[in-house]
Design an enzyme around this catalytic site. Structure first.
Site, PDB file in Angstrom:
ATOM      1  N   ASP A  24      56.726 -20.744  -8.410  1.00 31.30           N
ATOM      2  CA  ASP A  24      55.673 -20.268  -9.322  1.00 31.30           C
ATOM      3  C   ASP A  24      55.711 -20.987 -10.665  1.00 31.30           C
ATOM      4  OD1 ASP A  24      55.432 -18.397  -7.222  1.00 31.30           O
ATOM      5  OD2 ASP A  24      56.707 -16.959  -8.271  1.00 31.30           O
ATOM      6  N   GLU A 205      46.576 -14.866  -4.105  1.00 34.00           N
ATOM      7  CA  GLU A 205      47.441 -14.629  -5.262  1.00 34.00           C
ATOM      8  C   GLU A 205      47.486 -15.863  -6.156  1.00 34.00           C
ATOM      9  OE1 GLU A 205      51.257 -13.607  -3.567  1.00 34.00           O
ATOM     10  OE2 GLU A 205      51.801 -15.704  -3.217  1.00 34.00           O
ATOM     11  N   HIS A 270      50.905 -21.797  -5.630  1.00 30.30           N
ATOM     12  CA  HIS A 270      51.168 -21.163  -6.929  1.00 30.30           C
ATOM     13  C   HIS A 270      51.280 -22.208  -8.034  1.00 30.30           C
ATOM     14  CE1 HIS A 270      52.210 -17.219  -8.819  1.00 30.30           C
ATOM     15  NE2 HIS A 270      52.182 -18.079  -9.817  1.00 30.30           N
ATOM     16  N   ARG A 300      61.915 -23.464  -2.732  1.00 28.68           N
ATOM     17  CA  ARG A 300      60.678 -24.000  -3.297  1.00 28.68           C
ATOM     18  C   ARG A 300      60.979 -24.733  -4.602  1.00 28.68           C
ATOM     19  NH1 ARG A 300      57.383 -18.533  -3.571  1.00 28.68           N
ATOM     20  NH2 ARG A 300      59.476 -17.858  -4.215  1.00 28.68           N
TER      21      ARG A 300
END
Length: 332
Positions: A24, A205, A270, A300
């Site tokens: 993120d 999202e 994201h 990630r």
């Protein structure tokens, strides 16, 4: 590899990822510096650098540690730092250890340099319904602030939608939330689970605002983050339209950025956006995995690459690049 490539090429090149890990990712540029954050889970960490491609060498510090218990003590996700109305704000999602209770919270800092001064916890930022909410981002349009986020329509997990609401100030939502996107296409409805009580989740999202030549784009992540199908979708509206009217937003029926097995990049999503220091290059910052099945955890890593615009004025993100691709740093 970053240090080696930079040394050989006079610090003018780099390779992704820009950090070994960091879900993120978010950054903002102000007064000659990039300020960067990503999900740490148990605290809020802030990086400061003149060159986002050399983030590995950048100074960073913990700006907030949650209390040991309480409604915002655990699962601290997707922090974003924004400079609004003369102060710095960080928005993040947190709960008390139960995902059902995730809400958006904010910090404030009046120092010109967010690495200095005091970060003050300002509490929850919620619309009157106060439903489950994560991945908040704030943007200004025609002098008005808006918040966009991912939320549940009711009180049960199973589907995440994208919502927008007007803001009275950086800490206060004004009026009701409005749903502007729900998972509907096959590419954004991949989300099977092994849980007998919750077999599947449809996900929209991580909404992010991108403004360009009279158009507003919300780039969001579709499908569940634990799948390799996690990808970016796009909503578009004219700057002349009412952003709080769902009919103003046109949804693209295909992902605009998705996995590339050929390039060994999986579940890209994201994201956030930034320009080069000279303001002439457009870049996307996103996280992705190196292997299929790496899931929704610490594997990630944040990557950056340039994107362009087509004749309609829409963004063209291309394909996620291989991690051995030698790239030029953002132009100063």
């Amino acid at each position: 590899m970053l240090l080696f490539a930079s040394a050989v090429h006079g610090q003018q090149t780099f390779k992704n990822p820009v950090l070994p890990g960091g879900p993120d990712p978010w950054c903002v540029y102000k007064d000659g510096y990039y300020y960067y954050m990503h999900t740490m889970g148990n605290r809020l960490e802030l990086w400061k650098t003149k060159n986002i491609a050399q983030l590995k060498d950048a100074p960073h510090k913990t700006i907030w540690t949650p209390p040991a218990t309480g409604p915002y003590s655990k699962d601290i996700w997707a922090p974003e730092i924004h400079y609004l109305k003369g102060k710095w704000y960080v928005y993040f999602a947190a709960d008390g250890g139960d995902n059902q209770d995730h809400r958006i919270y904010a910090l404030e800092n009046s120092s010109p340099d967010p690495m200095q001064g005091t970060w003050v916890f300002k509490g929850k930022v919620a619309d009157p319904e106060d439903k489950w909410a994560i991945d908040a981002s704030v943007f200004e349009h025609h002098g008005k602030l808006y918040m966009i986020w991912s939320g549940w329509e009711g009180n049960k997990n199973g589907r995440q939608d994208i919502y927008i609401a007007a803001m009275k100030d950086p800490l206060t939502i004004q009026g009701k939330r409005v749903k502007i996107s729900t998972p509907q296409y096959p590419w954004e409805t991949k989300g099977d689970l092994g849980d007998p009580d919750l077999k599947h989740i449809d996900v929209n999202e991580g909404p992010q605002m991108l403004q360009h030549k009279g158009l507003l784009f919300i780039i969001y992540s579709g499908s569940a983050c634990w799948t390799d199908d996690y990808a970016l979708g796009m909503l578009v509206a004219s700057e002349k339209q009412d952003l709080l009217n769902p009919a103003s937003w046109q949804k693209h029926d295909q992902p605009v950025f998705k996995q590339s097995a050929e390039n060994k990049v999986y579940a890209p999503g994201h994201n956030s956006f930034f320009t080069s220091p000279d303001g002439k290059e457009y870049w996307i910052l996103y996280h992705a995995n190196d292997h299929p099945g790496d899931g929704c955890g610490g594997k990630r890593s944040p990557r950056i690459q340039q994107f362009s615009w087509n004749k309609l004025g829409w963004p063209v993100f291309g394909t996620p690049l291989k991690t051995d691709t030698l790239l030029k740093i953002p132009r100063s």
